[in-house]
Design an enzyme around this catalytic site. Structure first.
Site, PDB file in Angstrom:
ATOM      1  N   GLN A  95     -18.061   9.938  -5.662  1.00 11.85           N
ATOM      2  CA  GLN A  95     -16.514   8.148  -6.500  1.00 11.85           C
ATOM      3  C   GLN A  95     -15.358   8.365  -6.449  1.00 11.85           C
ATOM      4  O   GLN A  95     -14.501   7.424  -6.080  1.00 11.85           O
ATOM      5  CB  GLN A  95     -17.047   7.933  -8.107  1.00 11.85           C
ATOM      6  CG  GLN A  95     -17.210   7.089  -8.322  1.00 11.85           C
ATOM      7  CD  GLN A  95     -17.516   7.062 -10.194  1.00 11.85           C
ATOM      8  OE1 GLN A  95     -18.540   6.125  -9.584  1.00 11.85           O
ATOM      9  NE2 GLN A  95     -17.146   7.598 -10.761  1.00 11.85           N
ATOM     10  N   LYS A 136     -16.443  14.667 -12.048  1.00 12.03           N
ATOM     11  CA  LYS A 136     -17.736  15.847 -11.494  1.00 12.03           C
ATOM     12  C   LYS A 136     -18.558  15.390 -10.518  1.00 12.03           C
ATOM     13  O   LYS A 136     -18.823  15.371  -9.273  1.00 12.03           O
ATOM     14  CB  LYS A 136     -18.291  14.838 -12.779  1.00 12.03           C
ATOM     15  CG  LYS A 136     -19.885  15.580 -13.295  1.00 12.03           C
ATOM     16  CD  LYS A 136     -20.542  14.840 -14.190  1.00 12.03           C
ATOM     17  CE  LYS A 136     -21.010  13.297 -13.646  1.00 12.03           C
ATOM     18  NZ  LYS A 136     -22.066  13.083 -14.580  1.00 12.03           N
ATOM     19  N   ASP A 137     -18.039  13.677 -10.139  1.00 14.63           N
ATOM     20  CA  ASP A 137     -18.732  12.565  -8.701  1.00 14.63           C
ATOM     21  C   ASP A 137     -17.173  12.723  -7.987  1.00 14.63           C
ATOM     22  O   ASP A 137     -16.756  11.534  -8.296  1.00 14.63           O
ATOM     23  CB  ASP A 137     -18.702  11.287  -9.778  1.00 14.63           C
ATOM     24  CG  ASP A 137     -19.331  10.686  -8.511  1.00 14.63           C
ATOM     25  OD1 ASP A 137     -19.516  10.564  -7.155  1.00 14.63           O
ATOM     26  OD2 ASP A 137     -20.463   9.743  -8.979  1.00 14.63           O
ATOM     27  N   MET A 164     -19.259   4.582 -18.683  1.00 18.34           N
ATOM     28  CA  MET A 164     -20.245   3.182 -18.925  1.00 18.34           C
ATOM     29  C   MET A 164     -20.684   3.887 -20.348  1.00 18.34           C
ATOM     30  O   MET A 164     -21.696   3.551 -21.146  1.00 18.34           O
ATOM     31  CB  MET A 164     -21.645   4.186 -18.032  1.00 18.34           C
ATOM     32  CG  MET A 164     -20.930   3.096 -16.298  1.00 18.34           C
ATOM     33  SD  MET A 164     -22.694   2.781 -15.439  1.00 18.34           S
ATOM     34  CE  MET A 164     -23.461   4.788 -15.637  1.00 18.34           C
ATOM     35  N   SER A 179     -21.824  15.527 -18.445  1.00 21.91           N
ATOM     36  CA  SER A 179     -22.502  13.728 -17.921  1.00 21.91           C
ATOM     37  C   SER A 179     -23.042  13.182 -19.442  1.00 21.91           C
ATOM     38  O   SER A 179     -24.144  14.166 -20.096  1.00 21.91           O
ATOM     39  CB  SER A 179     -23.867  14.532 -16.893  1.00 21.91           C
ATOM     40  OG  SER A 179     -23.419  12.766 -16.703  1.00 21.91           O
ATOM     41  N   HIS A 219     -14.595  12.532 -21.308  1.00 23.15           N
ATOM     42  CA  HIS A 219     -14.035  11.227 -21.148  1.00 23.15           C
ATOM     43  C   HIS A 219     -12.810  11.405 -22.278  1.00 23.15           C
ATOM     44  O   HIS A 219     -11.703  10.485 -21.678  1.00 23.15           O
ATOM     45  CB  HIS A 219     -14.655  10.519 -22.246  1.00 23.15           C
ATOM     46  CG  HIS A 219     -15.903   9.696 -21.492  1.00 23.15           C
ATOM     47  ND1 HIS A 219     -17.599  10.449 -21.195  1.00 23.15           N
ATOM     48  CD2 HIS A 219     -16.321   9.345 -19.786  1.00 23.15           C
ATOM     49  CE1 HIS A 219     -19.053   9.633 -20.121  1.00 23.15           C
ATOM     50  NE2 HIS A 219     -17.438   9.237 -19.574  1.00 23.15           N
TER      51      HIS A 219
END
Length: 252
Positions: free
Chosen positions: A152, A148-149, A29, A184, A36
């Site tokens: 998900q 981290k998530d 996002m 994050s 990333h």
């Protein structure tokens, strides 16, 4: 540094990627950080074509203010893509991804109802729906997600198996700052004092204490704790500081 091609329309990307036999994909996002970058490097090392996407997906936000304040840093993101081996940055608009205006959606009825799902109604419907669309558009053989998530990551991995998708879902370890704070995009909205305090999340969930005790420690330090729970072999936490919701998890 690689020149990263920007493609905005799904059909253009579908045509472009047809000539490649090995495609890696990193959905994001935006507001890209070292977490990333680690996904992009891994994708680039394992595939002929590496695609990243930047799309702030409105259907996974149950808080309009949170959506509005989500950081948007396109030029910096494009630079990060080039520095980390990304060939194509897919940068669609809402109408490109949701020509049906979110008439069709994907739901999971068990794990998505716990943890973040219990506190953010509809969140994982939005996540699973957009990821399924992105996997179809990119035609990727491998898709890379940070853990981290972890909730998900697990839901997306299970979705791919349940729907017989040809994409391999690859999870990579959480990238952390020196303090232990999970990287994050939301961290950039914290004040310097808040960022310093946020390191307590990781410090607390890695202690050999009960979930109740860990929750007490965070609450006493000014966090509003949505949940702090042990499920299977993992401890999950979501806590709000300075109005910003932060999540993390560790193996136990």
């Amino acid at each position: 540094m690689k020149h990263t091609k920007v493609i905005e329309k799904p059909q253009d990307l579908i045509e472009y990627r047809k000539k490649y036999s090995s495609i890696g994909f990193v959905p994001t996002m935006g507001a890209l950080h070292a977490g990333h970058a680690s996904l992009m490097k891994k994708a680039s090392s394992e595939n002929e074509l590496t695609i990243a996407s930047v799309f702030v997906n409105p259907t996974q936000f149950n808080n309009a203010t949170d959506l509005e304040k989500y950081p948007k840093t396109f030029e910096a993101d494009l630079k990060t893509c080039g520095e980390n081996g990304v060939d194509v940055l897919f940068f669609p608009q809402f109408s490109d991804i949701y020509p049906d205006n979110y008439r069709f959606k994907l739901s999971e009825n068990e794990f998505s109802k716990l943890l973040c799902g219990a506190h953010r109604p509809g969140h994982f419907d939005g996540v699973l729906t957009v990821v399924l669309k992105l996997l179809q558009i990119t035609g990727c053989h491998r898709a890379y997600f940070g853990m981290k998530d972890y909730q998900q990551y697990k839901l997306i991995s299970d979705m791919a198996k349940a729907l017989f998708l040809p994409t391999e879902i690859i999870g990579l370890p959480t990238v952390r700052e020196a303090s232990g704070l999970a990287m994050s995009s939301r961290n950039m909205r914290l004040s310097a004092e808040g960022k310093d305090k946020a390191k307590l999340i990781y410090a607390t969930i890695t202690q050999k204490t009960s979930p109740d005790k860990a929750r007490e420690i965070l609450t006493a330090n000014g966090f509003v704790v949505d949940y702090l729970e042990d499920i299977a072999d993992r401890r999950y936490v979501a806590a709000t500081l300075e109005g910003i919701r932060l999540i993390d998890n560790v193996e136990i």
